[in-house]
Enzyme design. Structure first.
Site, mmCIF file in Angstrom:
data_model
loop_
_atom_site.group_PDB
_atom_site.id
_atom_site.type_symbol
_atom_site.label_atom_id
_atom_site.label_comp_id
_atom_site.label_asym_id
_atom_site.label_seq_id
_atom_site.Cartn_x
_atom_site.Cartn_y
_atom_site.Cartn_z
ATOM 1 N N SER A 158 0.847 -1.192 0.000
ATOM 2 C CA SER A 158 0.000 0.000 0.000
ATOM 3 C C SER A 158 0.880 1.238 0.000
ATOM 4 C CB SER A 158 -0.880 -0.001 1.253
ATOM 5 O OG SER A 158 -1.461 1.264 1.476
ATOM 6 N N TYR A 183 0.304 -0.224 10.720
ATOM 7 C CA TYR A 183 -0.119 -0.616 9.375
ATOM 8 C C TYR A 183 0.968 -0.274 8.363
ATOM 9 C CZ TYR A 183 -2.972 -0.911 5.116
ATOM 10 O OH TYR A 183 -3.455 -1.236 3.861
#
Length: 319
Positions: A158, A183
């Site tokens: 990501s 994350y």
């Protein structure tokens, strides 16, 4: 650092769909494993690959829900897999290896995002454990079945990898947990995994890629309150996506991982980070969140992470 991180002019872009990048690609007789291939981008990936002729195995934490989601899609089978449980990973891999089949494509698509502090296994931080360590163990355990001379492993990362590199002194966030930084670390790990796997698998003709699929509203956001998504400008008060946020459709979001898994344009390449159906450039030094950060494609950090991951999981196909 010399790098292959340069655009190749694929002819595709941010709004290309998975169907677009598969035009003219025949996957008849190919077998793909797509983790989380029954929801969001994973489901669109499964649909696209099967339409091109592939047989897709969907390992799922919730097999009943997965079977319902893929009902009516020909060429799909579902099996049980919880990436946060290494015993589950081992059991799935053993079942698959016992089938005697070979694997042409693995897309490590499943993941969790910005969840409250959660511990799995021996107290591991859940995002690092699920998004990275579970996929690390899965690919290493499946390695005997991965087809030499052409298989591709795709690690779905990501743009959030820009948030954080690997927190080497505390990868499991024993102190100072921040859901977004955790994350970001996990997504950096996804890129470093592909970099090292490509280096190790290249000799046998197995190539690995990482990618940013783009911003897409999917069940990945399930841990975020509506108020937080409104504050970030993702949705309005009624829950509708806001156009200025630049979200892709699920079909567009699945395109880059399908392109990385199948495109003949990537023949002879590997160990690179892709976005918008092309190889990405290295991120500029001014901190703008485009392209890939240099720490995420650093071969020394990739080797270090591989060693740490092998120690944590007890699995290493290349030892």
């Amino acid at each position: 650092m010399t790098t292959a991180q340069h655009k190749i002019g694929s002819g595709f872009g941010a709004h290309s769909t998975a169907a677009d990048v598969l035009q003219g690609v025949d996957l008849t007789g190919k077998l793909a494993i797509v983790t989380g291939g029954y929801s969001g981008l994973g489901l669109e990936t499964t649909r696209a690959l099967t339409k091109a002729g592939a047989h897709v195995v969907v390992p799922a934490r919730r097999p009943a829900a997965a079977r319902e989601a893929v009902e009516g899609i020909e060429g799909v089978e579902v099996d049980e897999l919880d990436l946060g449980d290494l015993d589950s990973v081992r059991a799935f891999a053993e079942r698959f290896l016992a089938s005697g089949r070979t694997i042409d494509i693995v897309i490590d698509n499943a993941g969790i995002m910005a969840c409250p502090e959660t511990r799995v296994g021996p107290g591991w931080e859940a995002q690092f454990a699920t998004n990275h360590l579970g996929h690390f163990a899965l690919v290493n355990r499946l390695w005997p079945a991965i087809e030499p001379g052409g298989a591709r492993i795709v690690s779905v990362s990501s743009g959030a990898h820009h948030i954080s590199g690997i927190r080497w002194d505390d990868v499991h966030w024993r102190t100072g947990y921040d859901k977004w930084e955790a994350y970001g670390q996990a997504k950096t790990a996804n890129v470093l995994f592909a970099v090292r796997l490509d280096r190790l698998g290249k000799e046998s003709g197995v190539r690995a890629f990482a990618l940013h699929p783009g911003g897409i509203l999917t069940p990945l956001q399930r841990h975020l309150a509506k108020e937080e998504m409104v504050e970030r400008g993702w949705i309005d008060e009624n829950g509708n996506p806001l156009n200025p946020s630049g979200f892709k459709s699920p079909q567009e979001g699945a395109a880059t991982q399908v392109w990385a898994a199948t495109s003949p344009q990537l023949a002879g390449l590997g160990g690179v980070y892709c976005e918008d159906c092309d190889i990405a450039e290295v991120a500029p030094a001014d901190g703008e969140r485009t392209g890939v950060r240099d720490y995420a494609i650093d071969p020394e950090q990739a080797a270090r992470l591989w060693t740490l991951s092998a120690e944590l999981t007890g699995v290493n196909a290349f030892a």
